[in-house]
Design an enzyme around this catalytic site. Sequence first.
Site, PDB file in Angstrom:
ATOM      1  N   ARG A 122     -18.581  29.597  -2.541  1.00  0.00           N
ATOM      2  CA  ARG A 122     -19.809  29.230  -1.842  1.00  0.00           C
ATOM      3  C   ARG A 122     -20.247  28.141  -2.887  1.00  0.00           C
ATOM      4  O   ARG A 122     -20.022  28.018  -3.865  1.00  0.00           O
ATOM      5  CB  ARG A 122     -20.718  30.250  -1.265  1.00  0.00           C
ATOM      6  CG  ARG A 122     -20.812  31.568  -2.006  1.00  0.00           C
ATOM      7  CD  ARG A 122     -21.185  31.584  -3.458  1.00  0.00           C
ATOM      8  NE  ARG A 122     -22.543  30.817  -3.497  1.00  0.00           N
ATOM      9  CZ  ARG A 122     -23.071  29.989  -4.429  1.00  0.00           C
ATOM     10  NH1 ARG A 122     -22.309  30.257  -5.697  1.00  0.00           N
ATOM     11  NH2 ARG A 122     -24.348  29.554  -4.607  1.00  0.00           N
ATOM     12  N   GLY A 123     -21.484  27.587  -2.427  1.00  0.00           N
ATOM     13  CA  GLY A 123     -22.172  26.437  -3.088  1.00  0.00           C
ATOM     14  C   GLY A 123     -21.606  25.079  -2.440  1.00  0.00           C
ATOM     15  O   GLY A 123     -20.529  25.057  -2.640  1.00  0.00           O
ATOM     16  N   ALA A 124     -22.393  24.174  -2.459  1.00  0.00           N
ATOM     17  CA  ALA A 124     -22.110  22.909  -1.824  1.00  0.00           C
ATOM     18  C   ALA A 124     -20.894  22.215  -2.448  1.00  0.00           C
ATOM     19  O   ALA A 124     -19.649  22.039  -1.686  1.00  0.00           O
ATOM     20  CB  ALA A 124     -23.303  21.877  -1.692  1.00  0.00           C
ATOM     21  N   ASP A 167     -27.785  21.458  -0.807  1.00  0.00           N
ATOM     22  CA  ASP A 167     -26.616  21.649   0.073  1.00  0.00           C
ATOM     23  C   ASP A 167     -26.543  20.191   0.849  1.00  0.00           C
ATOM     24  O   ASP A 167     -25.557  19.690   1.335  1.00  0.00           O
ATOM     25  CB  ASP A 167     -26.700  22.683   1.227  1.00  0.00           C
ATOM     26  CG  ASP A 167     -26.571  23.906   0.529  1.00  0.00           C
ATOM     27  OD1 ASP A 167     -27.364  24.434  -0.056  1.00  0.00           O
ATOM     28  OD2 ASP A 167     -25.371  24.434   0.482  1.00  0.00           O
ATOM     29  N   ARG A 212     -18.344  25.927   7.438  1.00  0.00           N
ATOM     30  CA  ARG A 212     -19.729  25.936   7.194  1.00  0.00           C
ATOM     31  C   ARG A 212     -20.330  24.720   7.582  1.00  0.00           C
ATOM     32  O   ARG A 212     -19.857  23.579   7.505  1.00  0.00           O
ATOM     33  CB  ARG A 212     -19.863  26.364   5.973  1.00  0.00           C
ATOM     34  CG  ARG A 212     -19.467  27.718   5.603  1.00  0.00           C
ATOM     35  CD  ARG A 212     -20.136  28.474   4.402  1.00  0.00           C
ATOM     36  NE  ARG A 212     -21.643  29.130   4.445  1.00  0.00           N
ATOM     37  CZ  ARG A 212     -22.375  29.106   3.342  1.00  0.00           C
ATOM     38  NH1 ARG A 212     -21.644  29.120   1.904  1.00  0.00           N
ATOM     39  NH2 ARG A 212     -23.578  29.443   3.397  1.00  0.00           N
ATOM     40  N   GLN A 220     -27.657  35.633  -4.014  1.00  0.00           N
ATOM     41  CA  GLN A 220     -26.982  35.048  -4.785  1.00  0.00           C
ATOM     42  C   GLN A 220     -27.575  34.978  -6.346  1.00  0.00           C
ATOM     43  O   GLN A 220     -26.873  34.687  -7.431  1.00  0.00           O
ATOM     44  CB  GLN A 220     -26.529  33.576  -4.592  1.00  0.00           C
ATOM     45  CG  GLN A 220     -25.832  33.331  -3.166  1.00  0.00           C
ATOM     46  CD  GLN A 220     -26.512  33.397  -1.517  1.00  0.00           C
ATOM     47  OE1 GLN A 220     -27.542  33.954  -1.877  1.00  0.00           O
ATOM     48  NE2 GLN A 220     -25.987  32.679  -0.697  1.00  0.00           N
ATOM     49  N   ASN A 222     -31.824  23.344   1.309  1.00  0.00           N
ATOM     50  CA  ASN A 222     -31.270  24.021  -0.010  1.00  0.00           C
ATOM     51  C   ASN A 222     -31.411  25.628   0.784  1.00  0.00           C
ATOM     52  O   ASN A 222     -31.828  25.976   1.843  1.00  0.00           O
ATOM     53  CB  ASN A 222     -31.843  24.152  -1.299  1.00  0.00           C
ATOM     54  CG  ASN A 222     -31.081  24.482  -2.439  1.00  0.00           C
ATOM     55  OD1 ASN A 222     -29.826  24.620  -2.434  1.00  0.00           O
ATOM     56  ND2 ASN A 222     -31.860  25.421  -3.165  1.00  0.00           N
ATOM     57  N   LYS A 223     -30.974  26.658  -0.160  1.00  0.00           N
ATOM     58  CA  LYS A 223     -30.907  27.819   0.275  1.00  0.00           C
ATOM     59  C   LYS A 223     -32.669  28.440   0.725  1.00  0.00           C
ATOM     60  O   LYS A 223     -33.277  27.808   0.122  1.00  0.00           O
ATOM     61  CB  LYS A 223     -30.512  28.874  -1.013  1.00  0.00           C
ATOM     62  CG  LYS A 223     -30.684  30.370  -0.806  1.00  0.00           C
ATOM     63  CD  LYS A 223     -29.760  30.817   0.372  1.00  0.00           C
ATOM     64  CE  LYS A 223     -28.457  30.343   0.487  1.00  0.00           C
ATOM     65  NZ  LYS A 223     -27.663  30.592   1.570  1.00  0.00           N
TER      66      LYS A 223
HETATM   67  O1  MRU Z   1     -24.998  30.038   1.115  1.00  0.00           O
HETATM   68  P1  MRU Z   1     -24.519  29.415  -0.210  1.00  0.00           P
HETATM   69  O2  MRU Z   1     -24.410  30.362  -1.269  1.00  0.00           O
HETATM   70  O3  MRU Z   1     -23.183  28.400  -0.358  1.00  0.00           O
HETATM   71  O4  MRU Z   1     -25.625  28.510  -0.607  1.00  0.00           O
HETATM   72  C1  MRU Z   1     -25.811  27.756  -1.905  1.00  0.00           C
HETATM   73  C2  MRU Z   1     -27.036  26.786  -2.339  1.00  0.00           C
HETATM   74  O5  MRU Z   1     -27.895  26.967  -1.215  1.00  0.00           O
HETATM   75  C3  MRU Z   1     -26.933  26.088  -3.521  1.00  0.00           C
HETATM   76  O6  MRU Z   1     -28.292  25.938  -4.085  1.00  0.00           O
HETATM   77  C4  MRU Z   1     -26.309  24.875  -3.062  1.00  0.00           C
HETATM   78  O7  MRU Z   1     -25.246  24.784  -2.462  1.00  0.00           O
HETATM   79  C5  MRU Z   1     -26.047  24.044  -4.502  1.00  0.00           C
HETATM   80  S1  MRU Z   1     -24.874  24.536  -5.239  1.00  0.00           S
HETATM   81  C6  MRU Z   1     -24.816  23.595  -6.626  1.00  0.00           C
END
Ligand code: MRU
Length: 335
Positions: free
Chosen positions: A46-48, A221, A80, A180, A231-232
């Site tokens: 996970r993470g963009a 994201d 996703r 996370q 973002n999250k």
């Molecule tokens: O749902 P996730 O864990 O994929 O969400 C991740 C985030 O929101 C991060 O802040 C974002 O992807 C940046 S990662 C460098």
Amino acid sequence: MAVDTMRWTGKTLELLDQRALPQKIEYLSCRTAADTARAIREMVVRGAPAIGCAAAFGIALESRRPGDLEAAFELLAHSRPTAVNLFWALERMRQALARGGASSLENEALAIYRDDLAVNRAIGAHGAELVPDRARIMTHCNAGALATAGHGTALGVVRSARDMGKSVSVVANETRPYLQGARLTAWEMVQERIPVTLVTDSMAGFLMSRGEVDLLIVGADRIAANGDVANKIGTYTLAVLAQRHGLPFYVAAPLSTFDPNIAQGDSIPIEERAADEVTGYRGSRWAPDGVAVRNPAFDITPAELVTGLITEVGVLRTPSRGGVAALLSRSRSGA
Ligand code: MRU
């Protein structure tokens, strides 16, 4: 980090299973695009930027198999919805396919992966200049090595500041509901011996009001053409609180996270996740049966609340439509 987020063996993609962290370090082996799409959907990775890298390797895996490469692109594109890096990486793979055929896809995936590492180091270098010595940096979710090919975006800035000799510490918000921050950011920082304090999301405002936070840095994201940031979930709340307390609020993200085709934040697709992430956690349930639940995984922070966007080509202060366009055209011209 001593542990890689993903490893390409030439035959398989090995993904560090982030669902098991911090209790267990184990890798899940992907042999097909379908394996990779499932791993993205189920949060193994996970993470963009990491999602983008994994998807590229998913296409590379499929290019060696008989069958329909187009179906593989489709499957991965539906894994996703919010992180635009996924679509950016798939587009790069499509262009490689058109240019060099299926045999070029492994090299393109490796290039996407290596570029991401280099980009994160550049983000770190630009961002570290903004961090005062002894800064207490609040972050949300995990925008670290685990969310990228390595080094991280928001946590990349923290690492680079530390590497410059600055004494920095991190306040990690736990990041309900998927945790996370508590599971991944806290783990990364403990591994690196960077001082980290874990708080629940609802403690953030109190800490700011007591002068216990100097600045905030988060990842993204997707960033719209006007500088609005997806973002999250919980990021928007933090940005409002930061403004109230006069604290700088930075977003660290590669240019692959910008989406010039989306005019403003409210057009960014927001993933809505399963209700059981809110009604309980991994088998334990605390909410009553029959309760209605919302679980949007991301929110939108308006550009006006963002002090600066930290990218690999520099920092865009007070982001605006014109500023974002100039930033993206600078990168396209290689300037
Ligand atoms: O749902 P996730 O864990 O994929 O969400 C991740 C985030 O929101 C991060 O802040 C974002 O992807 C940046 S990662 C460098």
